[in-house]
Motif scaffolding. Structure first.
Motif, short mmCIF file in Angstrom:
data_model
loop_
_atom_site.label_atom_id
_atom_site.label_comp_id
_atom_site.label_asym_id
_atom_site.label_seq_id
_atom_site.Cartn_x
_atom_site.Cartn_y
_atom_site.Cartn_z
N LYS A 56 -8.45 -2.71 -18.32
CA LYS A 56 -7.44 -1.65 -17.89
C LYS A 56 -6.79 -2.09 -16.57
O LYS A 56 -6.93 -1.91 -15.80
N PRO A 57 -5.70 -3.09 -16.76
CA PRO A 57 -4.92 -3.62 -15.74
C PRO A 57 -4.30 -2.52 -15.16
O PRO A 57 -3.73 -2.70 -13.68
N LEU A 58 -4.14 -1.44 -15.64
CA LEU A 58 -3.24 -0.26 -14.84
C LEU A 58 -4.05 0.67 -14.36
O LEU A 58 -3.66 1.65 -13.54
N ASP A 59 -5.25 0.53 -14.43
CA ASP A 59 -6.45 1.55 -14.09
C ASP A 59 -6.67 1.49 -12.39
O ASP A 59 -7.29 0.53 -11.94
N GLY A 60 -5.76 2.15 -11.67
CA GLY A 60 -5.75 2.05 -10.27
C GLY A 60 -5.20 1.08 -9.67
O GLY A 60 -5.50 0.41 -8.40
N ASN A 61 -4.06 0.49 -10.34
CA ASN A 61 -3.30 -0.55 -9.91
C ASN A 61 -2.52 -0.27 -8.72
O ASN A 61 -2.32 -1.16 -7.79
N ASN B 204 2.90 5.75 -2.13
CA ASN B 204 2.71 4.31 -3.08
C ASN B 204 3.48 3.24 -2.47
O ASN B 204 4.63 3.36 -1.79
N VAL B 205 3.34 1.98 -2.89
CA VAL B 205 4.02 0.75 -2.54
C VAL B 205 4.57 0.23 -3.94
O VAL B 205 4.12 -0.03 -4.94
N VAL B 206 5.88 -0.33 -3.40
CA VAL B 206 6.51 -1.31 -4.60
C VAL B 206 6.94 -2.72 -4.04
O VAL B 206 6.93 -2.95 -2.74
N ASP B 207 6.75 -3.68 -4.83
CA ASP B 207 6.78 -4.84 -4.65
C ASP B 207 8.30 -5.14 -4.38
O ASP B 207 8.90 -5.50 -5.65
N ILE B 208 9.04 -5.30 -3.45
CA ILE B 208 10.37 -5.18 -3.33
C ILE B 208 11.18 -6.48 -3.93
O ILE B 208 12.25 -6.74 -3.88
N GLU C 155 3.97 -6.85 -14.86
CA GLU C 155 4.77 -6.15 -13.76
C GLU C 155 6.15 -6.68 -13.48
O GLU C 155 7.23 -5.96 -13.55
N ILE C 156 6.45 -7.79 -13.89
CA ILE C 156 7.66 -8.39 -13.78
C ILE C 156 8.55 -8.00 -15.05
O ILE C 156 9.70 -7.94 -14.88
N GLU C 157 7.85 -7.78 -16.24
CA GLU C 157 8.51 -7.52 -17.47
C GLU C 157 9.02 -6.10 -17.28
O GLU C 157 10.01 -5.71 -17.72
N VAL C 158 8.22 -5.34 -16.53
CA VAL C 158 8.63 -3.98 -16.18
C VAL C 158 9.50 -3.93 -15.34
O VAL C 158 10.87 -3.08 -15.32
N LEU D 285 8.83 5.87 -10.67
CA LEU D 285 10.01 6.50 -10.11
C LEU D 285 10.51 5.74 -8.71
O LEU D 285 11.51 5.33 -8.50
N LEU D 286 9.39 5.28 -7.91
CA LEU D 286 9.78 4.55 -6.63
C LEU D 286 10.14 3.11 -7.22
O LEU D 286 11.01 2.72 -6.48
N GLU D 287 9.80 2.63 -8.23
CA GLU D 287 10.33 1.02 -8.74
C GLU D 287 11.67 1.35 -9.24
O GLU D 287 12.66 0.52 -8.95
N SER D 288 11.88 2.20 -10.05
CA SER D 288 13.39 2.79 -10.43
C SER D 288 14.37 2.67 -9.34
O SER D 288 15.51 2.08 -9.24
#
Length: 376
Positions: free
Chosen positions: A15-20, A179-183, A266-269, A292-295
């Protein structure tokens, strides 16, 4: 400064998204404090490959998956003692999501006289969900929060929900930490001149949990909108399959309009967000959705419900709102956004978001929390 992190949720191979989002938050602290993650693992449980790259030390507790809560707690105490012997006494213990491991973190905090910080993300505190908490769970929450010196949440809304659920937290020191975003990944694409979509692109990203995300309401609204325009597609990135969703798409012959893309890296998203015209969320409840933050960091507007912590991050400069569960209004708002998404300003949306949700910004806030609780 040394901080031991005890997360109740943490991403792994299955589950790579579980608490990512927890992993990302921990990673922001490494420029300011040595971060050790103490977490139990079963056979075949592989941690994120980039943990070492982020400067995080992983201290695994090997389990067979059959231990009682008491046995598990003893294993954590033993492992924590090993950390003390190897690295010295930590300056703080940081528990991420209070149950089920928060009480263990509280016990360690009390036993070793180390300040406890709690970061909470769980939507169970929201009014429509808190009935799910058993009496025993509420007692565990009370015990853990009473031992803590500071509580952080991603939104004021979640903090208020926690106070309503566990009134003893009212006087607990609090700090809102996003939350944090890889900018470096989620940013405005330098040029869209090579992108030529035949149809307008709507993007939805979620677990397809209908209770929270109202994905069936999204599909019904898309189906209704198709009755008078078909110049768009809905791309859906999702972690898990949903039989009801797949069946509805098949029965209503929506295959050409609704595209289930499955799980993406993540890069595909990031690429999918950059390719879309706007993001769609129709959630019944939320805390602070990372998507939403990533968008926003990619300069893309969102069509969303103003639930939970969303009004704290979304406004008329980066979003259009729709009432939760109001499918008629969603059809109307979708129709509007398909014709007006170009009126939003990508550079302005991205600039503000990247300033607020970068690793540096979030890491500095956590460092201030650690300094606060370590004051004698």
């Amino acid at each position: 400064m040394l901080v031991v992190h005890i997360p109740s949720w943490f991403p792994h191979t299955g589950k790579p998204l579980d608490g990512n989002f927890i992993f990302r938050q921990i990673a922001t602290t490494t420029p300011f404090a040595k971060a050790i993650v103490l977490h139990h693992v079963e056979e075949g449980f592989a941690m994120p490959a980039d943990m070492a790259k982020e400067g995080i030390v992983f201290f695994p507790i090997k389990t067979a998956g059959k231990e009682s809560k008491m046995q598990m707690a003893k294993k954590y105490v033993t492992a924590f003692q090993q950390i003390v012997e190897q690295y010295g006494k930590p300056d703080a213990i940081h528990a991420h999501v209070t149950l089920p491991l928060g009480p263990v973190a509280a016990l360690l905090s009390r036993k070793y006289n180390v300040p406890l910080v709690i970061s909470e993300h769980w939507s169970v505190y929201q009014p429509q969900n808190r009935h799910q908490l058993s009496t025993f769970q509420r007692l565990q929450l009370l015990f853990t929060f009473r031992q803590a010196r500071c509580l952080t949440t991603v939104s004021d809304n979640l903090h208020q929900a926690i106070v309503e659920t566990v009134p003893a937290t009212k006087n607990l020191k609090f700090m809102k930490v996003s939350n944090v975003v890889d900018i470096e990944k989620f940013k405005v694409r330098a040029s869209n001149s090579d992108i030529a979509n035949e149809k307008k692109q709507i993007l939805h990203i979620s677990t397809l949990d209908n209770a929270a995300k109202n994905i069936m309401g999204v599909l019904r609204s898309i189906n209704c909108l198709l009755k008078h325009r078909n110049d768009f597609v809905l791309n859906i990135i999702h972690d898990l399959p949903n039989v009801d969703v797949e069946e509805y798409i098949r029965q209503e012959h929506l295959e050409e309009t609704v595209r289930l893309l499955g799980r993406k890296s993540e890069i595909e998203v990031a690429t999918a967000i950059q390719d879309c015209d706007f993001l769609l969320q129709f959630s019944n409840y939320e805390n602070q959705p990372c998507v939403l933050l990533e968008s926003f960091c990619c300069g893309k507007p969102v069509l969303t419900t103003p639930v939970g912590g969303i009004p704290e991050i979304a406004n008329e400069q980066n979003a259009t709102f729709v009432e939760p569960r109001n499918e008629e209004m969603l059809v109307e708002r979708l129709d509007y956004m398909l014709d007006h998404y170009q009126e939003f300003e990508p550079a302005a949306i991205s600039e503000e978001a990247q300033r607020s949700y970068s690793a540096e910004a979030v890491g500095k806030l956590f460092y201030s929390v650690y300094k606060l609780v370590s004051i004698k």
